[in-house]
Design a protein around this motif. Structure first.
Motif, PDB file in Angstrom:
ATOM      1  N   GLY A  13       0.814  -1.204   0.000  1.00 10.63           N
ATOM      2  CA  GLY A  13       0.000   0.000   0.000  1.00 10.63           C
ATOM      3  C   GLY A  13       0.850   1.258   0.000  1.00 10.63           C
ATOM      4  O   GLY A  13       2.037   1.244  -0.359  1.00 10.63           O
ATOM      5  N   LYS A  14       0.255   2.366   0.424  1.00 11.05           N
ATOM      6  CA  LYS A  14       0.966   3.642   0.398  1.00 11.05           C
ATOM      7  C   LYS A  14       2.130   3.648   1.373  1.00 11.05           C
ATOM      8  O   LYS A  14       3.217   4.164   1.057  1.00 11.05           O
ATOM      9  CB  LYS A  14      -0.001   4.789   0.724  1.00 11.05           C
ATOM     10  N   TYR A  15       1.945   3.077   2.549  1.00 11.84           N
ATOM     11  CA  TYR A  15       3.012   3.080   3.551  1.00 11.84           C
ATOM     12  C   TYR A  15       4.241   2.315   3.049  1.00 11.84           C
ATOM     13  O   TYR A  15       5.365   2.811   3.097  1.00 11.84           O
ATOM     14  CB  TYR A  15       2.495   2.468   4.846  1.00 11.84           C
ATOM     15  N   ALA A  16       4.031   1.115   2.545  1.00 13.89           N
ATOM     16  CA  ALA A  16       5.155   0.308   2.034  1.00 13.89           C
ATOM     17  C   ALA A  16       5.774   0.949   0.788  1.00 13.89           C
ATOM     18  O   ALA A  16       7.012   0.936   0.622  1.00 13.89           O
ATOM     19  CB  ALA A  16       4.679  -1.106   1.722  1.00 13.89           C
ATOM     20  N   ALA A  17       4.938   1.545  -0.081  1.00 14.81           N
ATOM     21  CA  ALA A  17       5.471   2.171  -1.293  1.00 14.81           C
ATOM     22  C   ALA A  17       6.305   3.402  -0.949  1.00 14.81           C
ATOM     23  O   ALA A  17       7.381   3.614  -1.537  1.00 14.81           O
ATOM     24  CB  ALA A  17       4.322   2.543  -2.212  1.00 14.81           C
ATOM     25  N   ASP A  18       5.844   4.218   0.027  1.00 17.95           N
ATOM     26  CA  ASP A  18       6.620   5.401   0.434  1.00 17.95           C
ATOM     27  C   ASP A  18       7.939   4.981   1.087  1.00 17.95           C
ATOM     28  O   ASP A  18       8.988   5.596   0.840  1.00 17.95           O
ATOM     29  CB  ASP A  18       5.802   6.254   1.406  1.00 17.95           C
ATOM     30  N   ALA A  19       7.896   3.953   1.917  1.00 19.57           N
ATOM     31  CA  ALA A  19       9.138   3.459   2.529  1.00 19.57           C
ATOM     32  C   ALA A  19      10.098   2.942   1.459  1.00 19.57           C
ATOM     33  O   ALA A  19      11.326   3.147   1.546  1.00 19.57           O
ATOM     34  CB  ALA A  19       8.808   2.370   3.539  1.00 19.57           C
ATOM     35  N   TYR A  20       9.565   2.257   0.457  1.00 24.03           N
ATOM     36  CA  TYR A  20      10.393   1.760  -0.654  1.00 24.03           C
ATOM     37  C   TYR A  20      11.058   2.925  -1.392  1.00 24.03           C
ATOM     38  O   TYR A  20      12.244   2.866  -1.730  1.00 24.03           O
ATOM     39  CB  TYR A  20       9.511   0.944  -1.593  1.00 24.03           C
ATOM     40  N   ALA A  21      10.286   4.018  -1.647  1.00 26.72           N
ATOM     41  CA  ALA A  21      10.840   5.168  -2.359  1.00 26.72           C
ATOM     42  C   ALA A  21      11.888   5.896  -1.528  1.00 26.72           C
ATOM     43  O   ALA A  21      12.866   6.421  -2.073  1.00 26.72           O
ATOM     44  CB  ALA A  21       9.718   6.123  -2.742  1.00 26.72           C
ATOM     45  N   ILE A  22      11.715   5.922  -0.192  1.00 23.08           N
ATOM     46  CA  ILE A  22      12.646   6.655   0.675  1.00 23.08           C
ATOM     47  C   ILE A  22      13.924   5.848   0.927  1.00 23.08           C
ATOM     48  O   ILE A  22      15.035   6.378   0.777  1.00 23.08           O
ATOM     49  CB  ILE A  22      11.952   7.013   2.004  1.00 23.08           C
ATOM     50  N   PHE A  23      13.785   4.573   1.300  1.00 24.56           N
ATOM     51  CA  PHE A  23      14.937   3.790   1.734  1.00 24.56           C
ATOM     52  C   PHE A  23      15.649   3.078   0.580  1.00 24.56           C
ATOM     53  O   PHE A  23      16.857   2.863   0.644  1.00 24.56           O
ATOM     54  CB  PHE A  23      14.507   2.733   2.762  1.00 24.56           C
ATOM     55  N   GLY A  31      15.587   6.146  -3.146  1.00 23.18           N
ATOM     56  CA  GLY A  31      16.315   7.374  -2.849  1.00 23.18           C
ATOM     57  C   GLY A  31      15.655   8.623  -3.400  1.00 23.18           C
ATOM     58  O   GLY A  31      16.340   9.580  -3.789  1.00 23.18           O
ATOM     59  N   LYS A  32      14.306   8.641  -3.431  1.00 23.46           N
ATOM     60  CA  LYS A  32      13.562   9.813  -3.910  1.00 23.46           C
ATOM     61  C   LYS A  32      12.544  10.250  -2.849  1.00 23.46           C
ATOM     62  O   LYS A  32      11.324  10.206  -3.074  1.00 23.46           O
ATOM     63  CB  LYS A  32      12.856   9.506  -5.224  1.00 23.46           C
ATOM     64  N   PRO A  33      13.030  10.688  -1.693  1.00 23.45           N
ATOM     65  CA  PRO A  33      12.072  11.105  -0.645  1.00 23.45           C
ATOM     66  C   PRO A  33      11.353  12.397  -0.967  1.00 23.45           C
ATOM     67  O   PRO A  33      10.286  12.678  -0.389  1.00 23.45           O
ATOM     68  CB  PRO A  33      12.969  11.261   0.583  1.00 23.45           C
ATOM     69  N   ASP A  34      11.900  13.218  -1.857  1.00 27.91           N
ATOM     70  CA  ASP A  34      11.263  14.496  -2.169  1.00 27.91           C
ATOM     71  C   ASP A  34      10.044  14.345  -3.058  1.00 27.91           C
ATOM     72  O   ASP A  34       9.304  15.315  -3.256  1.00 27.91           O
ATOM     73  CB  ASP A  34      12.275  15.421  -2.852  1.00 27.91           C
ATOM     74  N   GLU A  63       2.347   9.340   5.367  1.00 25.18           N
ATOM     75  CA  GLU A  63       1.307   9.628   6.353  1.00 25.18           C
ATOM     76  C   GLU A  63       1.601   9.003   7.707  1.00 25.18           C
ATOM     77  O   GLU A  63       1.111   9.499   8.720  1.00 25.18           O
ATOM     78  CB  GLU A  63      -0.046   9.123   5.838  1.00 25.18           C
ATOM     79  N   ASP A  64       2.346   7.906   7.736  1.00 27.94           N
ATOM     80  CA  ASP A  64       2.663   7.272   9.011  1.00 27.94           C
ATOM     81  C   ASP A  64       3.570   8.172   9.833  1.00 27.94           C
ATOM     82  O   ASP A  64       4.532   8.754   9.309  1.00 27.94           O
ATOM     83  CB  ASP A  64       3.348   5.927   8.757  1.00 27.94           C
ATOM     84  N   VAL A  86       7.016   9.678   8.760  1.00 28.89           N
ATOM     85  CA  VAL A  86       7.025  11.129   8.527  1.00 28.89           C
ATOM     86  C   VAL A  86       8.222  11.768   9.224  1.00 28.89           C
ATOM     87  O   VAL A  86       8.881  12.664   8.657  1.00 28.89           O
ATOM     88  CB  VAL A  86       5.695  11.752   9.007  1.00 28.89           C
ATOM     89  N   ASP A  87       8.521  11.345  10.439  1.00 30.52           N
ATOM     90  CA  ASP A  87       9.687  11.886  11.146  1.00 30.52           C
ATOM     91  C   ASP A  87      10.982  11.618  10.374  1.00 30.52           C
ATOM     92  O   ASP A  87      11.822  12.516  10.225  1.00 30.52           O
ATOM     93  CB  ASP A  87       9.763  11.274  12.547  1.00 30.52           C
ATOM     94  N   TYR A  88      11.151  10.390   9.902  1.00 30.39           N
ATOM     95  CA  TYR A  88      12.360  10.073   9.147  1.00 30.39           C
ATOM     96  C   TYR A  88      12.395  10.819   7.820  1.00 30.39           C
ATOM     97  O   TYR A  88      13.448  11.284   7.379  1.00 30.39           O
ATOM     98  CB  TYR A  88      12.439   8.568   8.891  1.00 30.39           C
ATOM     99  N   TRP A  89      11.226  10.946   7.188  1.00 36.43           N
ATOM    100  CA  TRP A  89      11.158  11.659   5.908  1.00 36.43           C
ATOM    101  C   TRP A  89      11.574  13.124   6.068  1.00 36.43           C
ATOM    102  O   TRP A  89      12.327  13.662   5.241  1.00 36.43           O
ATOM    103  CB  TRP A  89       9.725  11.536   5.378  1.00 36.43           C
ATOM    104  N   LYS A  90      11.106  13.794   7.124  1.00 35.75           N
ATOM    105  CA  LYS A  90      11.521  15.171   7.381  1.00 35.75           C
ATOM    106  C   LYS A  90      13.029  15.255   7.652  1.00 35.75           C
ATOM    107  O   LYS A  90      13.706  16.175   7.207  1.00 35.75           O
ATOM    108  CB  LYS A  90      10.741  15.729   8.574  1.00 35.75           C
TER     109      LYS A  90
END
Length: 331
Positions: free
Chosen positions: A294-304, A307-310, A315-316, A320-324
């Motif tokens: 879902g969105k949580y796993a997909a966002d984590a995949y993109a961040i970790f 390498g495209k956190p921007d 939403e988690d 969100v703390d790690y993303w900031k």
């Protein structure tokens, strides 16, 4: 001397007669005063008829005694002479000069002394009543406005709460078709050298960023579960199946027994095995095409992994703390 005394008596008699003609308890001459007035009249007539009349000897002290004999009386309101024959002309002294004489007043008859409202007072009452009515109307208007304002505030709060509830109730896997096929969710290329920085938050994905499959499995286990609970069984799970190929070859009962402390062990073990089989296939281009992502796993995949956190907005709260933190480090 006789002419002066006669003139003075005449003036006194004229005053007495003028007051007597007006009525209403005027001046009444009684006793010696009346006799002196008559004697004065006779003397005046004799003086006019005879050339040398025989004047009656009269002094100023007698005249003054006569005038002093008059005093005010309470009931009738007129002036009366109280000098009688053989009595003194001086008024009796007040036995107690310190206390004034009290005059008894009779109660007024019916209708007398009653205050009746005039036209001005009636107008004043009407004005007061109109002012009170206006004040009441203004208070009612203010009260109604306050009630309306409170209702609007309540409605606004309820609308905001409904929006928040909808956001919370919306599943995190609910993504639009356009969002699912964003560049940040693409399959990781072989030459990707992205290394996410270590944060003070200590997310579990930070230690397994080199294997995207492990990042997805951790996100699946964290669904409706805390990181502390997942961390207790994570080493055993990865010891049983260190990669996607090993996860497809293990028995489901063995995997479910390890996931049992987290709850929903059968469901999660089946999803993990299905995700591992799809991951090994080469027909998927975006991570959102895999089962259970879902969105949580997909966002984590993109961040970790990518390498495209921007390009994502997680939403988690932990993510969100790690993303900031990552966005600040990159900027």
């Amino acid at each position: 001397m006789t002419t002066t005394t006669t003139t003075t008596r005449k003036s006194c008699i004229a005053k007495c007669e003028s007051v007597k003609e007006k009525g209403g308890g005027g001046i009444r001459c009684t006793g010696g005063a009346k006799e002196e007035a008559a004697a004065a009249t006779t003397t005046n007539n004799n003086s006019q008829s005879s050339p040398n009349p025989a004047p009656k000897p009269t002094t100023n002290q007698d005249l003054l005694a006569m005038l002093d004999s008059f005093r005010y009386t309470g009931g009738g309101g007129g002036i009366t002479s109280t000098r009688a024959e053989g009595t003194s002309s001086k008024p009796s002294p007040n036995p107690n000069p310190c206390t004034p004489k009290t005059i008894k007043r009779k109660s007024p008859p019916s209708g007398v002394g009653v205050i009746v409202d005039g036209p001005d007072e009636e107008k004043g009452k009407k004005k007061r009543k109109s002012k009170e009515a206006k004040l009441k109307e203004e208070e009612e208007v203010v009260a109604t406005n306050n009630r309306k304002r409170k209702k609007t505030e309540m409605n606004e709060k309820e609308e905001e709460e409904d929006k928040e509830r909808k956001k919370r109730s919306r599943p995190r896997s609910a993504m639009t078709a356009k969002e699912k096929y964003m560049d940040c969710y693409k399959r990781v290329e072989t030459g990707n050298t992205w290394e996410p920085p270590v944060s003070p938050y200590g997310l579990l994905q930070e230690c397994h960023y080199t294997d995207p499959w492990r990042v997805l499995i951790i996100c699946m286990l964290l669904n409706i579960t805390s990181g502390v609970q997942v961390n207790r069984v994570l080493d055993e799970i990865f010891a049983l199946c260190p990669n996607a190929e090993a996860a497809t070859n293990v028995r489901q009962e063995d995997l479910a027994s390890l996931i049992k402390p987290l709850g929903l062990s059968d469901l999660r073990s089946k999803r993990m095995m299905k995700l591992s089989r799809q991951y090994l296939e080469n027909d998927w281009t975006h991570v959102t095409q895999l089962h259970g992502v879902g969105k949580y796993a997909a966002d984590a995949y993109a961040i970790f992994c990518v390498g495209k956190p921007d390009q994502v907005v997680p939403e988690d709260h932990k993510l969100v703390d790690y993303w900031k933190f990552v966005c600040k480090m990159r900027n």
